[in-house]
Scaffold this active site. Structure first.
Site, mmCIF file in Angstrom:
data_model
loop_
_atom_site.group_PDB
_atom_site.id
_atom_site.type_symbol
_atom_site.label_atom_id
_atom_site.label_comp_id
_atom_site.label_asym_id
_atom_site.label_seq_id
_atom_site.Cartn_x
_atom_site.Cartn_y
_atom_site.Cartn_z
ATOM 1 N N SER A 67 45.259 29.290 39.492
ATOM 2 C CA SER A 67 44.993 30.733 39.438
ATOM 3 C C SER A 67 45.294 31.444 40.753
ATOM 4 O O SER A 67 45.601 32.638 40.755
ATOM 5 C CB SER A 67 43.527 30.970 39.073
ATOM 6 O OG SER A 67 42.663 30.375 40.026
ATOM 7 N N GLU A 119 29.739 37.615 43.348
ATOM 8 C CA GLU A 119 30.486 36.950 44.410
ATOM 9 C C GLU A 119 31.541 36.023 43.805
ATOM 10 O O GLU A 119 31.232 35.159 42.994
ATOM 11 C CB GLU A 119 29.540 36.158 45.312
ATOM 12 C CG GLU A 119 30.198 35.679 46.593
ATOM 13 C CD GLU A 119 29.193 35.134 47.590
ATOM 14 O OE1 GLU A 119 29.609 34.783 48.704
ATOM 15 O OE2 GLU A 119 27.993 35.071 47.262
ATOM 16 N N HIS A 147 39.196 33.734 43.870
ATOM 17 C CA HIS A 147 40.301 34.526 43.335
ATOM 18 C C HIS A 147 40.537 35.762 44.196
ATOM 19 O O HIS A 147 39.604 36.344 44.736
ATOM 20 C CB HIS A 147 40.007 34.909 41.890
ATOM 21 C CG HIS A 147 39.808 33.710 41.014
ATOM 22 N ND1 HIS A 147 38.555 33.255 40.636
ATOM 23 C CD2 HIS A 147 40.707 32.844 40.472
ATOM 24 C CE1 HIS A 147 38.685 32.185 39.878
ATOM 25 N NE2 HIS A 147 39.988 31.913 39.763
#
Length: 796
Positions: free
Chosen positions: A31, A212, A216
């Site tokens: 990701s 939080e 990413h």
């Protein structure tokens, strides 16, 4: 016949030759690298920005997917999909590790010393078998600090394995593990949050929000990490380095330009009408507007809406996480009642000072914005002093009748009140020194005019689409703030508006000024960093600034650095900008006593029209006067003397200017340093300047002018050089009636070069006097149009 046919066939093949195939880069990873939806969603992968930093010769195929490890990427057939497309010469960028470490998930877990290592080796060998070029990237850091603010590495053995595999199989390595840690630590415990998705709910439609998320990336974080990848490619001079995209500035790649975080806000809206505001242009709405702001802030932030209509108000005080939005058709009028603007602790010349409260104040805040297509009017006519010489008789009489006020003893200058006039007489600028308090300045209060928009010690700022006009003093003043976006901003003040700078960035970092239009009575876009000892003591330069696609109409200077630059200024980029009617175009000013270093200033694609003064000016003898003489004012030349160099000596160096035009100016280029500290290291290239006078260089070193077309109108020297050295003018073109091409003066003038220029068009090539001689200058080419030379050729 066969030979003719072969030649024809080769020609036909060449004529219809297919265009060169683009370089292809395949990206595989998790990701942190992947492409993400962009609509109403803040998450980004660094792979989304990587293509933006490459040339059009490159095609990027991003196969990275959220949540994948080396193991799951293979098992799901994703690597097979890539292998089926790979061709010789392709590149494969490989980055895994975040999900390989998830020991609780058997579908993803890959032990670092066995499965993870084996999978990396497989990726490399498979890619090589196809003739492709693999590049390994270590896992990018997550953000984590301990209770003492020390960074914590959470990746264990995985980065080390990547490095070992890269070394063993002799493939390039990009160590994001190291460089991303350096980036996070540089940003610090709090500021590094903006690299990641620390975003509460309610900000984006397609993002639920998390208190939080330190894995990413935000858009700012992804762009920053993509730049780290490009930086490594550049530093290692990998084969991909030749495909790094250049920026508008010859010395920099696109990835090297500053990046600016843009704030976002909760979608809740608070309409000031619901707090009692009345749009009649008469009712004072200060309480209603500020109450709406307070309520919005207490609710976690959002938008405070000022609808269409005329809204009279006193000072507005911003709060964190607030977007003050002026709807199209909204007109905010700041009251001319001076009693609504109490004395407050503000700043002047880099120190605490008493000033009247600003119409809009933001101090010690984060995530703030003023947006929308509405207008804020500061009612500056009531505040600003006014010289009679700057108005017609009718305008002068009308001003006195409408605004009241008092006149100076000579009846030539108007002030708003006796308090304002007393401040002038006392030269009392409100500095809170020697135990002075706010109450000590009440008798000169009206002299201490406020800046219209005061933003100090703030971060993550957006000013967009709004028009600010008729300011009491400086219009938009941002001080000691960082990550600033100014987009499509409009500033409009009368040409005679005293001290009405359109934009002042003082000791600020990371600002992006895009598509703004300024028309004002003082400097347009101005870079400052404090004055004299106070500015040096603060020690905060203005740095990492982008100015692009802006227009500055009337102003004292289109783009300006100084004269209050004692904290320094560096890494500033100005491009695709027009100055129309500005007194001076590019203006860099300082004086002895300031100190400070101004360096690494880049300018490209700037056009100017109807400039009353200089198109390009460096002046280290700035005398705090208007740049254009009015009302019979005289300018005395400075007394030239050497002084000892110390911390108060200002420094101008490393300027890079390209692609500049000017249609009408008093002088094309004026460079004036001081004897003990020359203006140094200036490169100017591709200029076409139409001006009354040409080039004037005094007390300067290493000035390089390449490809200059100089259309000057008078008989003075086209280029005048005084007590300067290492001056090179290459490929100079000029009109054929120049009386004198170059005049050199001063015994310290040396190493002057005029290269690749037709010197014969001037009536006189050189005058050298007052210590300079004809041996001081080098002419690279002989006179090409000399009549005697032509006769010799004919005889032969």
């Amino acid at each position: 016949m066969k030979k003719i046919f072969s030649i024809a066939l080769v020609g036909l093949i060449m004529a219809f030759q297919l265009p060169e195939k683009p370089v292809r880069i395949f990206m595989i990873g998790d990701s942190t690298m992947a492409n993400k939806p962009v609509e109403d969603n803040p998450e980004r992968g660094w792979g989304q920005f990587f293509p933006q930093y490459l040339t059009n010769d490159v095609e990027v195929k991003n196969h990275a997917v959220n949540g994948r490890s080396t193991k799951s990427f293979i098992k799901e057939g994703r690597w097979d999909t890539v292998m089926n497309q790979l061709q010789p010469g392709d590149y494969v960028i490989i980055q895994f590790g975040h999900n390989d470490s998830k020991i609780e998930d058997s579908t993803r877990y890959a032990a670092p010393q066995t499965t993870y290592r084996e999978n990396l080796i497989r990726f490399i060998n498979d890619a090589k078998s196809k003739g492709a070029n693999p590049i390994l990237v270590t896992p990018v850091m997550r953000r984590k600090f301990d209770s003492k603010g020390v960074f914590v590495d959470q990746h264990g053995e995985y980065p080390g394995v990547v490095k070992e595999v890269a070394a063993k199989l002799n493939v390039p390595l990009i160590d994001l593990h190291k460089s991303s840690q350096e980036l996070i630590e540089k940003e610090g415990v709090e500021n590094s949050k903006r690299l990641f998705l620390n975003i509460p709910a309610g900000h984006f439609k397609n993002y639920k929000g998390k208190p939080e998320d330190n894995t990413h990336f935000s858009e700012y974080g992804a762009a920053s990490v993509a730049s780290l990848v490009c930086q490594s490619i550049k530093e290692q001079n990998l084969a991909l380095a030749k495909y790094l995209k250049p920026s508008d500035f010859k010395e920099k790649f696109a990835f090297e330009l500053p990046k600016v975080y843009v704030p976002h806000f909760k979608k809740d809206t608070f309409n000031i009408v619901n707090y009692g505001a009345i749009a009649d242009g008469y009712t004072l709405n200060s309480k209603s507007i500020n109450t709406a702001i307070d309520s919005c802030a207490a609710n976690g932030g959002g938008t405070v809406l000022i609808p269409r209509g005329a809204w009279l108000t006193g000072p507005i005080v911003m709060k964190s996480n607030i977007d003050l939005h002026l709807a199209d058709g909204a007109l905010v009028i700041f009251t001319p009642d001076f009693n609504q603007y109490p004395l407050v602790i503000s700043s002047f010349e880099g120190v605490d000072a008493a000033r009247c409260q600003a119409p809009v104040t933001a101090e010690n805040l984060e995530n703030i914005a003023i947006t929308g297509k509405g207008i804020m009017d500061g009612n500056g006519y009531y505040w600003r002093p006014l010289k009679k010489s700057k108005m017609s008789d009718a305008e002068w009489k009308n001003h006195l009748s409408k605004y009241g006020g008092v006149l100076t003893e000579d009846k030539k200058t108007w002030y708003s009140s006796t308090k304002a006039l007393k401040g002038l007489a006392d030269n009392n600028i409100g500095k809170l020194k020697g135990g002075k308090q706010l109450k000590d300045f009440e008798d000169v209060k009206d002299f201490l005019r406020p800046n219209m928009i005061r933003i100090a010690n703030c971060k993550n700022i957006l000013l967009q689409d709004v028009t600010f006009e008729n300011s009491p003093a400086w219009t938009t003043h941002l001080m000691l703030s960082d990550h600033i976006t100014l987009q499509n901003l409009r500033v409009k003040n009368p040409w005679f508006g005293t001290n009405t700078d359109a934009l002042d960035l003082e000791s600020c970092t990371h600002a992006n000024v895009q598509g703004c239009v300024f028309d004002t009575g003082d400097d347009g876009i101005c870079i400052k960093s404090g004055r004299d000892e106070e500015g040096r003591k603060r020690g905060r330069p203005t740095a990492d600034i982008i100015v692009n696609n802006c227009v500055v109409y009337h102003s004292h200077g289109g783009f300006v650095i100084g004269s209050e630059m004692s904290g320094g200024a560096n890494n500033i980029y100005v491009s695709n900008t027009n100055f129309i009617g500005s007194d001076i175009g590019l203006r860099f000013k300082t004086t002895r006593g300031r100190g400070g270093v101004v360096e690494n200033i880049y300018v490209n694609n700037v056009n100017m029209l109807d400039i009353p003064g200089e198109a390009i000016l460096f002046d280290m003898y700035y005398a705090a006067q208007d740049p254009i003489n009015t009302g019979g004012e005289k300018r005395e030349p400075p007394k030239v003397e050497f002084k000892a160099v110390d911390e108060s000596t200002p420094i101008f160096r490393n300027f890079y200017f390209r692609n500049i035009t000017c249609n009408g100016a008093a002088k094309g280029i004026f460079v004036r340093g001081i004897p003990e500290m020359h203006v140094k290291n200036v490169w100017m290239e591709n200029l076409l300047l139409q001006a009354n006078e040409g080039v004037d260089i005094q007390e300067a070193s290493n000035i390089n002018i390449n490809n200059l077309v100089m259309v000057s109108k008078n008989s003075k020297p086209l280029a005048y050089i005084l007590n300067s050295d290492s001056i090179t003018i290459n490929n100079l073109n000029y009109k054929d009636s120049a009386d004198v091409l170059v005049q050199l003066q001063g015994e310290r003038t040396k190493d002057i070069k005029v290269l690749n220029s037709n010197t014969s068009l001037a009536k006189q090539k050189l005058i050298a006097d007052f210590g300079a001689t004809d041996k001081t200058i080098q002419w690279a080419l002989p006179v090409v149009n000399d009549k005697a030379t032509k006769k010799k050729k004919k005889k032969k």
